[in-house]
Design an enzyme around this catalytic site. Structure first.
Site, PDB file in Angstrom:
ATOM      1  CE  LYS A 162      -3.890  -0.985   2.865  1.00 38.36           C
ATOM      2  NZ  LYS A 162      -2.652  -0.690   3.630  1.00 38.36           N
ATOM      3  CG  ASP A 189      -2.904  -0.528   7.238  1.00 33.95           C
ATOM      4  OD1 ASP A 189      -2.588   0.393   8.021  1.00 33.95           O
ATOM      5  OD2 ASP A 189      -2.158  -0.926   6.317  1.00 33.95           O
ATOM      6  CD  GLU A 217      -0.835  -2.729   9.242  1.00 33.60           C
ATOM      7  OE1 GLU A 217       0.209  -2.556   8.597  1.00 33.60           O
ATOM      8  OE2 GLU A 217      -1.733  -3.538   8.902  1.00 33.60           O
ATOM      9  CG  ASP A 242       3.122  -0.875   8.513  1.00 30.96           C
ATOM     10  OD1 ASP A 242       4.315  -1.186   8.332  1.00 30.96           O
ATOM     11  OD2 ASP A 242       2.312  -0.807   7.563  1.00 30.96           O
ATOM     12  CE  LYS A 266       3.880  -3.160   5.236  1.00 25.73           C
ATOM     13  NZ  LYS A 266       3.272  -1.866   4.937  1.00 25.73           N
TER      14      LYS A 266
END
Length: 348
Positions: A162, A189, A217, A242, A266
């Protein structure tokens, strides 16, 4: 087939094993929603949603109330009509993605349990083990490196780090992880945390440190699809969309604007049936596919794993949400999800 005779909606909490920080905030508990659908033949299906207001736009209280409203639309309906019913509930409350995911999953699960097939069969395949990466949250470099070593020792050879905070701090975190686990495949991400310029500076910083990334991402805000396309033009690392993709129409826009190399589909954003549509769009446009998750228990995670096994189209699998919980509804761990049927195979 038989009709739906009962739909129940319950809030339930999953404390996390450790605090989980991303650029959008820190979570210590997954405040989730469980939906149960029962048919007159006695089949019982389960679905879960994990609302996160900065991403899904819902609080848990709102998701519970929405799911209870949707329950009325299913009462007395034949579960065999699941595709039409999903269309109706999604038209009724567009945007209530966590509640919709929970209700849709419970309906599909009840149908599959009634006809005694695995959920993966609805998407064209058999249940098969699905291997996930592990996510390293926003931590100081030395703590991130320690988490990465622990993950590697547990068998995870794909890690997602992250980022999306201060660029220099993010670069140092990624370099520290790369030094700690040099054999691991790494992706990052940013959860919309950077500008275009900051993304380029980050990519240069990790490259200067000799770190190769699988992808970056959602580096820029979801609304800035043009900015996402500029990042893709200027950065050598593959770029994944995303939060910019909730619906098949969003996926079409990403394709038309050449804004990403990878689409993260997702279920917590789109639901199982729409994820199959998004996957078809991405595959048709020769984009890679990733599947991600929220902080779901095995109810939600195994649902996603069944879609992965059924479609057989995903290059990147990020289904570690239940691995971050202090206690799951199933007693299993490690990078491999062993899935089974009927339905998604999980009875909480």
């Amino acid at each position: 087939m038989s009709d739906v005779v009962s739909v129940t909606v319950e809030p339930f909490d999953h404390p996390l094993e450790e605090p989980f920080e991303i650029s959008l905030g820190t979570r210590r508990t997954a405040a989730n929603v469980l939906v149960t659908v029962e048919t007159e033949a006695g089949a019982v299906g389960y679905g879960e949603g994990s609302p996160l207001p900065p991403i899904t736009g819902e609080t848990r209280a709102a998701a519970v109330e929405t799911a209870r409203t949707l329950a009325d639309l299913l009462d007395g309906e034949d579960v065999a009509d699941y595709r039409d019913l999903v269309g109706e509930i999604r038209a009724a409350v567009p945007g209530a993605v966590s509640a919709l995911f929970a209700v849709e999953t419970a309906l599909l699960d009840a149908y599959c349990r009634e006809v005694d097939i695995p959920l993966s069969a609805l998407f064209g395949g058999r249940p098969a083990p699905v291997t996930t990466d592990m996510t390293i949250p926003i931590l100081a470099p030395e703590r991130a490196a320690d988490r990465a070593r622990r993950a590697a020792d547990a068998g995870y050879d794909h890690l997602k780090i992250k980022t999306g905070t201060d660029v220099d701090d993010d670069v140092e975190r990624v370099r520290a992880v790369a030094r700690a686990v040099p054999e691991a495949s790494l992706k990052v991400d940013a959860n919309q945390g950077w500008t275009v310029t900051e993304t380029c500076r980050f990519a240069d910083g990790v490259a200067d440190g000799g770190v190769a990334l699988e992808l970056i991402e959602q580096p820029v805000p979801a609304s800035d699809v043009a900015g996402l396309a500029r990042v893709r033009e200027r950065v050598d690392v593959p770029i994944a969309a995303d939060e910019a993709v909730f619906t098949p129409a969003d996926a079409v826009r990403i394709v038309r604007e050449e804004a990403a190399d990878v689409v993260n589909a997702k279920l917590g954003k789109s639901g199982p049936l729409a994820v199959a549509d998004i996957a078809a769009i991405a595959t048709g446009a020769d984009l890679d596919l990733m599947i991600g998750c929220m902080l779901e228990s095995a109810v939600g995670i195994h649902t996603s794993a069944h879609v992965v096994a059924g479609l057989g189209a995903f290059t990147y699998v990020d289904l570690d949400g239940n691995r971050l919980l202090a206690e799951d509804v199933l007693d299993d761990d490690g990078p491999e999800h062993e899935i089974s049927g009927p339905g998604h195979g999980v009875t909480p």
